[in-house]
Design a protein around this motif. Sequence first.
Motif, PDB file in Angstrom:
ATOM      1  N   LEU A  40      -7.971   4.026  -2.524  1.00 22.43           N
ATOM      2  CA  LEU A  40      -7.222   2.786  -2.366  1.00 22.43           C
ATOM      3  C   LEU A  40      -7.645   1.912  -1.179  1.00 22.43           C
ATOM      4  CD1 LEU A  40      -4.670   1.482  -3.803  1.00 22.43           C
ATOM      5  CD2 LEU A  40      -3.413   2.219  -1.792  1.00 22.43           C
ATOM      6  N   LEU A  41      -7.866   2.518  -0.027  1.00 21.51           N
ATOM      7  CA  LEU A  41      -8.033   1.688   1.168  1.00 21.51           C
ATOM      8  C   LEU A  41      -9.438   1.125   1.343  1.00 21.51           C
ATOM      9  CD1 LEU A  41      -5.952   3.721   3.786  1.00 21.51           C
ATOM     10  CD2 LEU A  41      -5.216   1.815   2.359  1.00 21.51           C
ATOM     11  N   MET A  47       1.311   6.843  -6.676  1.00 26.36           N
ATOM     12  CA  MET A  47       0.172   7.713  -6.963  1.00 26.36           C
ATOM     13  C   MET A  47       0.464   9.168  -6.603  1.00 26.36           C
ATOM     14  SD  MET A  47      -2.704   5.113  -5.414  1.00 26.36           S
ATOM     15  CE  MET A  47      -4.155   6.163  -5.452  1.00 26.36           C
ATOM     16  N   THR A  60      -5.733  14.471   2.707  1.00 21.16           N
ATOM     17  CA  THR A  60      -4.938  13.439   2.043  1.00 21.16           C
ATOM     18  C   THR A  60      -5.470  12.048   2.367  1.00 21.16           C
ATOM     19  OG1 THR A  60      -2.957  14.804   2.113  1.00 21.16           O
ATOM     20  CG2 THR A  60      -2.609  12.444   1.870  1.00 21.16           C
ATOM     21  N   TYR A  63       1.609  10.263  -3.456  1.00 21.31           N
ATOM     22  CA  TYR A  63       1.541  10.581  -2.024  1.00 21.31           C
ATOM     23  C   TYR A  63       2.895  10.308  -1.373  1.00 21.31           C
ATOM     24  CZ  TYR A  63      -3.461  10.757  -2.864  1.00 21.31           C
ATOM     25  OH  TYR A  63      -4.699  11.079  -3.350  1.00 21.31           O
ATOM     26  N   VAL A 105      -6.989   9.048   0.013  1.00 20.12           N
ATOM     27  CA  VAL A 105      -6.367   7.729   0.020  1.00 20.12           C
ATOM     28  C   VAL A 105      -7.406   6.644   0.338  1.00 20.12           C
ATOM     29  CG1 VAL A 105      -4.822   6.360   1.478  1.00 20.12           C
ATOM     30  CG2 VAL A 105      -4.007   8.491   0.449  1.00 20.12           C
ATOM     31  N   ALA A 155       2.283   1.708  -3.470  1.00 20.82           N
ATOM     32  CA  ALA A 155       1.229   2.132  -4.409  1.00 20.82           C
ATOM     33  C   ALA A 155       0.922   3.613  -4.196  1.00 20.82           C
ATOM     34  CB  ALA A 155      -0.021   1.283  -4.205  1.00 20.82           C
ATOM     35  N   LEU A 156       0.856   4.030  -2.932  1.00 23.73           N
ATOM     36  CA  LEU A 156       0.557   5.437  -2.652  1.00 23.73           C
ATOM     37  C   LEU A 156       1.689   6.345  -3.129  1.00 23.73           C
ATOM     38  CD1 LEU A 156      -1.096   5.067   0.861  1.00 23.73           C
ATOM     39  CD2 LEU A 156      -2.222   5.670  -1.290  1.00 23.73           C
ATOM     40  N   ILE A 172       0.839  -1.201   0.000  1.00 16.24           N
ATOM     41  CA  ILE A 172       0.000   0.000   0.000  1.00 16.24           C
ATOM     42  C   ILE A 172       0.872   1.249   0.000  1.00 16.24           C
ATOM     43  CG2 ILE A 172      -1.646   1.325   1.387  1.00 16.24           C
ATOM     44  CD1 ILE A 172      -2.852  -1.414   2.250  1.00 16.24           C
TER      45      ILE A 172
END
Lengths: 90, 90
Positions: free
Chosen positions: B75-76, A38, B67, A40, B71, A34-35, A31
């Motif tokens: 994603l989560l 993206m 943020t 982040y 997220v 992946a962030l 995760i």
Amino acid sequence: MSTNRKSRKPRLWRVDVSLKEGVLDPQGTTIRRALADMGYKNIKEVKSGRFFEIELDGDRAEDAVKTLEEVCRKLLANPVIERYEIKRLK
Amino acid sequence: MSTNRKSRKPRLWRVDVSLKEGVLDPQGTTIRRALADMGYKNIKEVKSGRFFEIELDGDRAEDAVKTLEEVCRKLLANPVIERYEIKRLK
């Protein structure tokens, strides 16, 4: 048949299960990466865990904690790599 | 290069992801049934969820929440069936 009705209100507990310190967390790492991909970049670490909200018929708090500890060891957590935390919600 | 170092301490946040009210929770149901079979008849309901502990480089709290909401949506969590809750840990 019980006359002891006052103590039979169900209570809500919460159990958090997470990996022990030092155990690899591939889900959290995936995760985080992946962030980062993206955009982040300010997210430095992600740790993953599971939780359970459990309604338990009104035992005394000590009995409930004992029951929940058993349940964690036998079913909810893998004590070799995971730790658990039991909290009363209401 | 930034001279604004004071605000760059990483902060720890926690995100809880769980199913929305009314969405079937097969994992929770399976655990409740397994526990009943194991003799834990006083466990009336089990709801399952996931959590994430996220270290985020020291934005202002409002920016961090923005943020983390992004997220969560991207994603989560699956916003169709899941809800999320964002809490600051430290």
